[in-house]
Design a protein around this motif. Structure first.
Motif, PDB file in Angstrom:
ATOM      1  N   LEU A  58       0.853  -1.190   0.000  1.00  0.00           N
ATOM      2  CA  LEU A  58       0.000   0.000   0.000  1.00  0.00           C
ATOM      3  C   LEU A  58       0.892   1.244   0.000  1.00  0.00           C
ATOM      4  O   LEU A  58       1.635   1.489   0.951  1.00  0.00           O
ATOM      5  CB  LEU A  58      -0.914  -0.003   1.230  1.00  0.00           C
ATOM      6  CG  LEU A  58      -1.850  -1.219   1.357  1.00  0.00           C
ATOM      7  CD1 LEU A  58      -2.512  -1.231   2.730  1.00  0.00           C
ATOM      8  CD2 LEU A  58      -2.893  -1.214   0.252  1.00  0.00           C
ATOM      9  N   HIS A  59       0.803   2.021  -1.062  1.00  0.00           N
ATOM     10  CA  HIS A  59       1.706   3.155  -1.247  1.00  0.00           C
ATOM     11  C   HIS A  59       1.259   4.391  -0.467  1.00  0.00           C
ATOM     12  O   HIS A  59       0.163   4.453   0.080  1.00  0.00           O
ATOM     13  CB  HIS A  59       1.843   3.481  -2.741  1.00  0.00           C
ATOM     14  CG  HIS A  59       0.572   3.966  -3.388  1.00  0.00           C
ATOM     15  ND1 HIS A  59       0.100   5.246  -3.242  1.00  0.00           N
ATOM     16  CD2 HIS A  59      -0.313   3.330  -4.215  1.00  0.00           C
ATOM     17  CE1 HIS A  59      -1.012   5.396  -3.935  1.00  0.00           C
ATOM     18  NE2 HIS A  59      -1.300   4.248  -4.528  1.00  0.00           N
ATOM     19  N   GLY A  60       2.124   5.392  -0.455  1.00  0.00           N
ATOM     20  CA  GLY A  60       1.848   6.641   0.241  1.00  0.00           C
ATOM     21  C   GLY A  60       1.074   7.627  -0.622  1.00  0.00           C
ATOM     22  O   GLY A  60       0.613   7.305  -1.724  1.00  0.00           O
ATOM     23  N   SER A  61       0.968   8.863  -0.136  1.00  0.00           N
ATOM     24  CA  SER A  61       0.075   9.842  -0.750  1.00  0.00           C
ATOM     25  C   SER A  61       0.790  10.880  -1.603  1.00  0.00           C
ATOM     26  O   SER A  61       0.169  11.824  -2.076  1.00  0.00           O
ATOM     27  CB  SER A  61      -0.722  10.581   0.336  1.00  0.00           C
ATOM     28  OG  SER A  61       0.149  11.368   1.135  1.00  0.00           O
ATOM     29  N   GLY A  62       2.092  10.732  -1.804  1.00  0.00           N
ATOM     30  CA  GLY A  62       2.830  11.752  -2.537  1.00  0.00           C
ATOM     31  C   GLY A  62       2.388  11.895  -3.977  1.00  0.00           C
ATOM     32  O   GLY A  62       1.798  10.986  -4.568  1.00  0.00           O
ATOM     33  N   SER A  63       2.673  13.047  -4.563  1.00  0.00           N
ATOM     34  CA  SER A  63       2.294  13.306  -5.951  1.00  0.00           C
ATOM     35  C   SER A  63       2.925  12.275  -6.879  1.00  0.00           C
ATOM     36  O   SER A  63       4.124  12.026  -6.820  1.00  0.00           O
ATOM     37  CB  SER A  63       2.735  14.710  -6.358  1.00  0.00           C
ATOM     38  OG  SER A  63       1.979  15.671  -5.655  1.00  0.00           O
ATOM     39  N   GLY A  64       2.095  11.680  -7.730  1.00  0.00           N
ATOM     40  CA  GLY A  64       2.574  10.674  -8.669  1.00  0.00           C
ATOM     41  C   GLY A  64       2.809   9.317  -8.059  1.00  0.00           C
ATOM     42  O   GLY A  64       3.385   8.434  -8.697  1.00  0.00           O
ATOM     43  N   ALA A  65       2.353   9.111  -6.831  1.00  0.00           N
ATOM     44  CA  ALA A  65       2.563   7.815  -6.176  1.00  0.00           C
ATOM     45  C   ALA A  65       1.685   6.750  -6.810  1.00  0.00           C
ATOM     46  O   ALA A  65       0.579   7.013  -7.274  1.00  0.00           O
ATOM     47  CB  ALA A  65       2.248   7.930  -4.684  1.00  0.00           C
ATOM     48  N   CYS A  66       2.201   5.522  -6.821  1.00  0.00           N
ATOM     49  CA  CYS A  66       1.419   4.352  -7.202  1.00  0.00           C
ATOM     50  C   CYS A  66       2.140   3.134  -6.654  1.00  0.00           C
ATOM     51  O   CYS A  66       3.257   3.245  -6.125  1.00  0.00           O
ATOM     52  CB  CYS A  66       1.245   4.248  -8.719  1.00  0.00           C
ATOM     53  SG  CYS A  66       2.711   3.697  -9.619  1.00  0.00           S
ATOM     54  N   GLY A  67       1.526   1.973  -6.779  1.00  0.00           N
ATOM     55  CA  GLY A  67       2.121   0.775  -6.202  1.00  0.00           C
ATOM     56  C   GLY A  67       3.485   0.461  -6.779  1.00  0.00           C
ATOM     57  O   GLY A  67       4.458   0.265  -6.042  1.00  0.00           O
TER      58      GLY A  67
END
Length: 276
Positions: A34-43
């Motif tokens: 489960l990834h974080g919330s940063g800009s451009g984040a994805c798995g």
């Protein structure tokens, strides 16, 4: 046709009609990233240095792009509280047909992992948490230098270029600038163009500290000694709250332990998954 910035996996459709994107590889015990919330984040972007190691070691790995991120749907007419992320991740895993799994989450993904372990303890076998959210009141996060830098970069009138995004990663997320390679910057920058601001504008993550004692499953925590995004008070809150948690404080490390110290993270995580 323009190449996609990160690999494309499969999609599932929730009862709400929203489509969720996930990468599903390997066979064996299930591990969900489960990834974080940063800009451009994805798995894939968050965990590309980690999940292949787990697949090679005999695990089935599922990387979910959270609602509002990556290739998953990005509705602009809803709010994004933690409960929404927990519910959509759980429904995605139900549709895929997995009933028991280990959750690996960083930042917002760590908060979602905690939320899932509290809401569905029968489904969560183990937790791996990297500087998770959800253990402070919101004003405490905004006192951190990394959060101040994020506000400066993403809320100013100046356009966010790939160069500014790279500078933010170097100054806010890591200690060693060499780990912020051009591939990561480019894929995150392209994915950032797909996002709408609603997810960040309306995101609400409650302070779960008072409920941490309810989590009974084995847990492993990582925290960078040079963390700039999350208050270090979270270390002791997790240690005292989650009864069966082992905490590793990583020297010369910022917010991205799974990137900056990928070999250590992979080795310690595999040992935890295999031996507890």
């Amino acid at each position: 046709m323009t190449a996609k910035p990160v690999p494309e996996g499969r999609y599932v459709t929730l009862q709400s009609g929203y489509k969720m994107h996930l990468i599903d590889q390997g066979r064996g015990p299930v591990v969900v990233f489960l990834h974080g919330s940063g800009s451009g984040a994805c798995g894939h972007s968050n965990f590309k240095h980690n999940y292949p190691e787990l697949v090679a070691a005999g695990f089935r790995v599922i990387l979910i792009d959270l609602l509002g991120y990556g290739y998953s749907d990005k509705p602009a007419d809803i709010d994004y509280p933690l409960e929404l992320f927990v519910a959509t991740v759980k429904e995605t895993l139900d549709i895929v047909g997995v009933e028991r799994y280990t959750l690996i989450g960083n930042s917002l993904g760590g908060a979602i992992a905690l939320g899932l372990a509290l809401a569905h303890p029968q489904a969560v076998e183990k937790l791996v948490l990297m500087a998770p959210g959800g253990v402070e009141d919101q004003p405490e996060y905004f006192k951190m230098p990394g959060m101040a830098l994020m506000k400066e970069v993403f809320m100013s009138a100046e356009p966010v270029t790939a160069a500014r995004l790279k500078d933010f990663f170097i100054r806010g997320m890591v200690v060693d600038p060499s780990v912020v390679d051009e591939q990561t910057v480019n894929e995150r920058f392209q994915l950032m163009q797909l996002q709408n601001p609603q997810v960040v504008r309306t995101m609400k993550v409650p302070n779960l500290t008072q409920r941490l004692h309810e989590i009974q499953c084995p847990a492993l925590g990582f925290w960078g000694a040079d963390e700039k995004m999350m208050p270090e008070s979270g270390i002791l809150k997790l240690v005292h709250g989650v009864k069966n948690l082992r905490m590793i404080v990583v020297p010369r490390c910022g917010h991205w332990v799974m990137v900056e110290h990928r070999e250590l993270f992979n080795r310690m995580t595999l040992d935890f998954l295999q031996h507890g």
